[in-house]
Write a protein that holds these residues in place. Structure first.
Motif, PDB file in Angstrom:
ATOM      1  N   ALA A  41     125.255-106.050 -28.970  1.00  0.00           N
ATOM      2  CA  ALA A  41     123.667-107.008 -28.387  1.00  0.00           C
ATOM      3  C   ALA A  41     123.090-108.073 -29.201  1.00  0.00           C
ATOM      4  CB  ALA A  41     122.834-105.634 -27.790  1.00  0.00           C
ATOM      5  N   ARG A  42     123.314-107.072 -30.567  1.00  0.00           N
ATOM      6  CA  ARG A  42     122.143-107.799 -31.942  1.00  0.00           C
ATOM      7  C   ARG A  42     122.589-109.331 -31.670  1.00  0.00           C
ATOM      8  NH1 ARG A  42     119.511-110.621 -33.950  1.00  0.00           N
ATOM      9  NH2 ARG A  42     117.355-109.952 -35.618  1.00  0.00           N
ATOM     10  N   GLU A  43     124.444-109.108 -31.448  1.00  0.00           N
ATOM     11  CA  GLU A  43     125.051-110.698 -32.115  1.00  0.00           C
ATOM     12  C   GLU A  43     124.590-111.950 -31.324  1.00  0.00           C
ATOM     13  OE1 GLU A  43     128.879-108.868 -32.351  1.00  0.00           O
ATOM     14  OE2 GLU A  43     128.200-107.869 -34.443  1.00  0.00           O
ATOM     15  N   LEU A  44     124.615-111.135 -30.103  1.00  0.00           N
ATOM     16  CA  LEU A  44     124.054-112.474 -28.742  1.00  0.00           C
ATOM     17  C   LEU A  44     123.139-113.276 -29.372  1.00  0.00           C
ATOM     18  CD1 LEU A  44     124.156-110.629 -25.613  1.00  0.00           C
ATOM     19  CD2 LEU A  44     125.969-112.557 -26.320  1.00  0.00           C
ATOM     20  N   PHE A  45     121.969-112.828 -29.786  1.00  0.00           N
ATOM     21  CA  PHE A  45     120.353-114.067 -30.313  1.00  0.00           C
ATOM     22  C   PHE A  45     120.829-114.379 -31.374  1.00  0.00           C
ATOM     23  CE2 PHE A  45     120.175-110.197 -27.206  1.00  0.00           C
ATOM     24  CZ  PHE A  45     120.290-111.454 -25.317  1.00  0.00           C
ATOM     25  N   GLY A  46     121.533-113.988 -32.552  1.00  0.00           N
ATOM     26  CA  GLY A  46     121.262-114.957 -33.729  1.00  0.00           C
ATOM     27  C   GLY A  46     120.280-113.927 -35.019  1.00  0.00           C
ATOM     28  N   THR A  47     119.859-114.450 -35.644  1.00  0.00           N
ATOM     29  CA  THR A  47     119.124-113.982 -36.262  1.00  0.00           C
ATOM     30  C   THR A  47     117.337-113.111 -36.264  1.00  0.00           C
ATOM     31  OG1 THR A  47     118.931-115.557 -38.017  1.00  0.00           O
ATOM     32  CG2 THR A  47     120.476-114.450 -38.555  1.00  0.00           C
ATOM     33  N   VAL A 102     129.861-107.762 -20.953  1.00  0.00           N
ATOM     34  CA  VAL A 102     128.232-107.954 -20.103  1.00  0.00           C
ATOM     35  C   VAL A 102     126.946-106.969 -21.011  1.00  0.00           C
ATOM     36  CG1 VAL A 102     126.351-107.211 -18.415  1.00  0.00           C
ATOM     37  CG2 VAL A 102     128.765-109.273 -17.598  1.00  0.00           C
ATOM     38  N   GLN A 103     126.975-107.175 -21.993  1.00  0.00           N
ATOM     39  CA  GLN A 103     125.695-106.256 -22.309  1.00  0.00           C
ATOM     40  C   GLN A 103     124.594-105.633 -21.574  1.00  0.00           C
ATOM     41  OE1 GLN A 103     125.659-105.755 -25.676  1.00  0.00           O
ATOM     42  NE2 GLN A 103     128.081-106.605 -24.887  1.00  0.00           N
ATOM     43  N   ILE A 104     124.220-103.996 -21.235  1.00  0.00           N
ATOM     44  CA  ILE A 104     123.449-103.496 -20.843  1.00  0.00           C
ATOM     45  C   ILE A 104     121.671-103.300 -21.714  1.00  0.00           C
ATOM     46  CG2 ILE A 104     123.031-101.206 -19.428  1.00  0.00           C
ATOM     47  CD1 ILE A 104     125.872-101.287 -18.700  1.00  0.00           C
ATOM     48  N   LEU A 105     121.239-103.757 -21.476  1.00  0.00           N
ATOM     49  CA  LEU A 105     120.146-103.752 -22.591  1.00  0.00           C
ATOM     50  C   LEU A 105     118.310-102.099 -21.179  1.00  0.00           C
ATOM     51  CD1 LEU A 105     118.696-106.689 -23.998  1.00  0.00           C
ATOM     52  CD2 LEU A 105     120.060-105.220 -24.257  1.00  0.00           C
ATOM     53  N   ALA A 106     119.241-100.943 -21.411  1.00  0.00           N
ATOM     54  CA  ALA A 106     118.390-100.178 -20.840  1.00  0.00           C
ATOM     55  C   ALA A 106     116.812 -99.890 -21.004  1.00  0.00           C
ATOM     56  CB  ALA A 106     119.133 -99.284 -20.728  1.00  0.00           C
ATOM     57  N   GLU A 128     120.435 -90.718 -25.826  1.00  0.00           N
ATOM     58  CA  GLU A 128     121.138 -90.112 -24.539  1.00  0.00           C
ATOM     59  C   GLU A 128     120.999 -91.128 -24.017  1.00  0.00           C
ATOM     60  OE1 GLU A 128     119.861 -86.652 -22.339  1.00  0.00           O
ATOM     61  OE2 GLU A 128     120.677 -85.304 -23.762  1.00  0.00           O
ATOM     62  N   THR A 129     120.434 -91.609 -23.820  1.00  0.00           N
ATOM     63  CA  THR A 129     120.748 -93.265 -23.579  1.00  0.00           C
ATOM     64  C   THR A 129     121.852 -94.384 -24.622  1.00  0.00           C
ATOM     65  OG1 THR A 129     118.629 -93.122 -22.309  1.00  0.00           O
ATOM     66  CG2 THR A 129     119.671 -95.395 -22.254  1.00  0.00           C
ATOM     67  N   THR A 130     121.593 -94.168 -25.304  1.00  0.00           N
ATOM     68  CA  THR A 130     122.176 -94.776 -26.110  1.00  0.00           C
ATOM     69  C   THR A 130     123.910 -94.310 -25.599  1.00  0.00           C
ATOM     70  OG1 THR A 130     120.972 -95.611 -27.485  1.00  0.00           O
ATOM     71  CG2 THR A 130     123.268 -95.641 -28.486  1.00  0.00           C
ATOM     72  N   ARG A 131     124.187 -93.025 -26.172  1.00  0.00           N
ATOM     73  CA  ARG A 131     124.920 -91.870 -26.846  1.00  0.00           C
ATOM     74  C   ARG A 131     126.129 -91.442 -25.220  1.00  0.00           C
ATOM     75  NH1 ARG A 131     121.682 -88.055 -31.610  1.00  0.00           N
ATOM     76  NH2 ARG A 131     121.338 -90.785 -32.787  1.00  0.00           N
ATOM     77  N   ARG A 132     125.178 -91.364 -24.515  1.00  0.00           N
ATOM     78  CA  ARG A 132     125.777 -91.168 -23.461  1.00  0.00           C
ATOM     79  C   ARG A 132     125.672 -91.718 -22.153  1.00  0.00           C
ATOM     80  NH1 ARG A 132     125.259 -85.047 -22.692  1.00  0.00           N
ATOM     81  NH2 ARG A 132     125.044 -85.161 -20.947  1.00  0.00           N
ATOM     82  N   ALA A 133     124.717 -92.313 -22.068  1.00  0.00           N
ATOM     83  CA  ALA A 133     124.909 -93.337 -20.865  1.00  0.00           C
ATOM     84  C   ALA A 133     125.288 -94.765 -21.937  1.00  0.00           C
ATOM     85  CB  ALA A 133     123.059 -93.538 -20.711  1.00  0.00           C
ATOM     86  N   LEU A 134     126.447 -94.886 -22.795  1.00  0.00           N
ATOM     87  CA  LEU A 134     126.786 -96.273 -23.342  1.00  0.00           C
ATOM     88  C   LEU A 134     125.544 -97.446 -23.054  1.00  0.00           C
ATOM     89  CD1 LEU A 134     130.222 -95.157 -22.029  1.00  0.00           C
ATOM     90  CD2 LEU A 134     128.782 -94.540 -23.738  1.00  0.00           C
ATOM     91  N   ALA A 135     124.105 -97.358 -23.426  1.00  0.00           N
ATOM     92  CA  ALA A 135     123.755 -98.619 -23.659  1.00  0.00           C
ATOM     93  C   ALA A 135     123.773 -99.570 -24.743  1.00  0.00           C
ATOM     94  CB  ALA A 135     121.577 -98.368 -23.328  1.00  0.00           C
ATOM     95  N   ASP A 136     123.883-100.265 -24.632  1.00  0.00           N
ATOM     96  CA  ASP A 136     124.090-101.181 -25.545  1.00  0.00           C
ATOM     97  C   ASP A 136     123.244-101.758 -26.517  1.00  0.00           C
ATOM     98  OD1 ASP A 136     127.139-102.460 -25.264  1.00  0.00           O
ATOM     99  OD2 ASP A 136     126.153-103.030 -23.339  1.00  0.00           O
ATOM    100  N   GLY A 137     121.742-101.589 -25.953  1.00  0.00           N
ATOM    101  CA  GLY A 137     120.372-102.186 -25.998  1.00  0.00           C
ATOM    102  C   GLY A 137     119.618-100.904 -25.779  1.00  0.00           C
ATOM    103  N   LEU A 138     118.001-101.315 -26.883  1.00  0.00           N
ATOM    104  CA  LEU A 138     117.106-100.350 -25.799  1.00  0.00           C
ATOM    105  C   LEU A 138     115.721-100.647 -25.504  1.00  0.00           C
ATOM    106  CD1 LEU A 138     117.125 -96.691 -27.664  1.00  0.00           C
ATOM    107  CD2 LEU A 138     118.230 -97.362 -25.133  1.00  0.00           C
TER     108      LEU A 138
END
Length: 265
Positions: free
Chosen positions: A2-8, A149-153, A174-184
């Motif tokens: 997800a970080r790579e979508l937007f640059g530095t 498509v990235q999921i930002l949760a 858990e939102t990242t590891r179990r629910a597989l969100a790409d960003g929080l």
């Protein structure tokens, strides 16, 4: 990823709050005006220095808790297509109140890069009623569509109270590891209300390598404090004329905040 979508640097994602869409209580029958304002605001956000935009059916309140109507999906798809034609930065969709499946469908149809999901994992008591996360369905649908498509949760989203785990750090994990969100996304209690900087720091410690955004309340005065532990922010209210969420986007406010973001390490 997800970080790579937007640059530095610190990332500024501006919000396009759509005017009421067909079928909503305040729909005025003029879809052209909805599209024109969305295109105009997208251009202002990009020209002012935003690295991304997110389109929300904000004018459709009061929101449904489940699937939105077909006419909402159709109008959102048209609006996002207009926005994508106006900018070259990443575009996202938030289908309020919590229709991740429809948001994903709009993203796939328009070639958009990400969606925001207010309740991706867990159960929340909201203004509109009980909202249950559908991570199991959203992630499977994304896989079946072969969609990048990235999921930002959101983590314990605004305008809501958790009906289960209240430890924001554990929910983030858990939102990242179990629910597989790409960003929080970490927000304050309501739209335009500042996010607690301590909550952001807790989430950062819980997912040190994760992609973390602030989801509400960022302005010129608090940005340095709140963004210390975040990768960036989704900003809506403070970029509007006079800081009123229902007003159009203000070019001067966008440029001023984008300059601050650009100066941050």
């Amino acid at each position: 990823m997800a970080r790579e979508l937007f640059g530095t640097g610190k990332i500024l994602i501006g919000v396009i709050h759509l005017l009421p869409l067909p079928g909503s209580p305040r729909w005025n029958g003029n879809l052209k005006s909805v599209m024109n304002r969305a295109k105009m605001e997208a251009g202002i956000l990009q020209d002012g220095g935003a690295q991304g935009v997110i389109v929300e059916n904000f004018g459709d309140s009061p929101f449904r808790t489940g699937r939105v109507d077909p006419e909402t999906v159709a109008a959102m798809t048209l609006a996002v297509e207009h926005v994508r034609g106006a900018v070259s930065i990443p575009v996202g969709i938030n289908m309020l109140r919590n229709d991740a499946i429809s948001a994903l469908g709009v993203a796939v149809a328009t070639g958009s890069e990400f969606i925001r999901v207010n309740v991706h994992y867990g159960v929340m008591a909201t203004d509109e009623g009980i909202v249950e996360g559908e991570a199991h369905e959203t992630t499977r649908r994304r896989r079946s569509l072969n969609a990048d498509v990235q999921i930002l949760a959101d983590v314990l989203v605004k305008h809501a109270e958790p009906m289960g785990q209240k430890d924001i750090g554990l929910v983030a994990q858990e939102t990242t590891r179990r629910a597989l969100a790409d960003g929080l996304i970490v927000s304050g209690p309501a739209t335009g209300q500042p996010t607690n900087s301590f909550d952001v720091s807790v989430v950062r410690r819980a997912v040190p390598d994760g992609f973390v955004l602030v989801g509400s309340g960022i302005n010129d005065h608090n940005v340095w404090r709140i963004l210390e532990h975040a990768d960036g922010a989704i900003v809506g209210t403070s970029l509007k004329k006079e800081g009123i969420v229902t007003n159009p986007v203000d070019p001067e406010r966008v440029s001023r905040l984008a300059e601050i973001f650009a100066s941050m390490p």
